[in-house]
Design an enzyme around this catalytic site. Structure first.
Site: not given
Length: 335
Positions: A55, A61, A83-84, A102, A104-105, A265
């Site tokens: 992504d 982020d 997640e990053e 996460d 920065l969702d 998430e």
């Protein structure tokens, strides 16, 4: 804002988790201030690359991920899964906690001034980093999110209900406003990205068709559809107003297992929802009973008021011929 404790004195946070929660609160407080400055705080929406799952990454982020990892060092967190990042990072060999985040969702909404957020999950740390997270969601010991919106708020559970905090911009502290938040049982709202209708399974299309049929359809009720494309914002609305969120699997390449990630998430949001007396499934199976096969595993996700989630499951439990009949008789999108 130099106060190391970002919470009001009455915050009922378990002592063992307090250092990590204080770090999450401090970074969330600082991010809220930076986000509120918009372009005055830099090119936060600039694309800077791709994350481990392919992504697009925005500058915010990366900034958020680095800030959380830095502040969580020395707080009892051994394993940090973001997640990053592609893999798990060891922050403290002596730590006893494993934290997934996460940072920065909803970052695709940064430049549009829509609410975005941070989602986090805390578990017991095992001897191996990745294995600490590849376990059922019901083993989480805490979960929550920070939402950066008109008000900056934090909702968190330690396994005994949902605590609701609001950041007071004058004091720089998260103040407890509700120690037992619960999802309203009745609501006429559902959230789904209807542009993907043609890709959904028959049970999902039949369910949505029946909602859209309104008072003249089998539900005998008019519904409103919402879609923000920010999981934190969708979750916050449902926790406050009730309703249903759906992100099902579909037949597009890469969407056969849904699009949202179990570890970062769905598991933490599911824990919050259940602690607020709601329900969360993958359309048929309880999310908190599922075990992710890998760190960045995805899953379909349905959550909200119990009766609404159960109705989605019921559509999936129908025999194929009955679902086909429902879809054939009431499919509002047919030409």
């Amino acid at each position: 804002m130099t106060d190391r404790n970002p919470y009001s004195p009455d915050a009922p946070i378990p002592a063992r988790l307090r250092p990590a929660m204080e770090a999450l609160g401090r970074v969330g407080r600082d991010l809220s201030r930076r986000i509120a400055r918009g372009p005055l705080g830099g090119q936060l929406a600039a694309t800077v690359g791709d994350n481990a799952d392919g992504d697009r990454q925005k500058a915010l982020d990366v900034l958020a991920d680095e800030a959380f990892a830095r502040d969580l060092a020395g707080t009892g967190v051994r394993w940090y899964a973001s997640e990053e990042q592609e893999g798990v990072v060891e922050l403290d060999p002596r730590g006893t906690l494993a934290l997934a985040i996460d940072p920065l969702d909803g970052s695709s909404n940064i430049e549009t001034n829509v609410s975005i957020g941070t989602i986090f999950s805390i578990r017991e740390a095992g001897p191996e980093g990745e294995a600490s997270f590849l376990r059922p969601g019901h083993e989480q010991i805490a979960a929550g999110y920070i939402i950066y919106g008109p008000q900056c708020m934090m909702l968190v559970t330690f396994g005994d209900g949902v605590q609701d905090y609001i950041l007071d911009p004058e004091t720089g502290r998260f103040t407890l406003v509700n120690s037992q938040l619960t999802i309203p049982g009745e609501s006429a709202e559902f959230a789904i990205n209807a542009s993907n209708y043609r890709h959904w399974s028959k049970p999902v299309r039949a369910y949505i068709d029946d909602c859209l049929a309104g008072s003249e359809g089998p539900r005998a009720k008019n519904f409103n559809m919402r879609w923000i494309a920010s999981l934190v914002a969708e979750t916050h609305r449902i926790l406050v107003r009730g309703g249903l969120f759906l992100y099902p699997r579909d037949d597009r390449p890469g969407y056969d297992m849904g699009r949202l990630r179990m570890v970062y998430e769905c598991a933490p949001i599911a824990m919050l929802v259940e602690q607020a007396q709601g329900r969360a499934t993958d359309t048929t199976t309880r999310i908190l009973d599922k075990v992710p096969a890998e760190l960045h595993a995805r899953t379909p996700f349905v959550f909200g008021s119990i009766t609404k989630v159960d109705r989605v499951t019921a559509y999936h439990d129908l025999p194929e011929q009955e679902v086909s009949a429902l879809f054939g008789n009431r499919g509002l999108f047919r030409v």
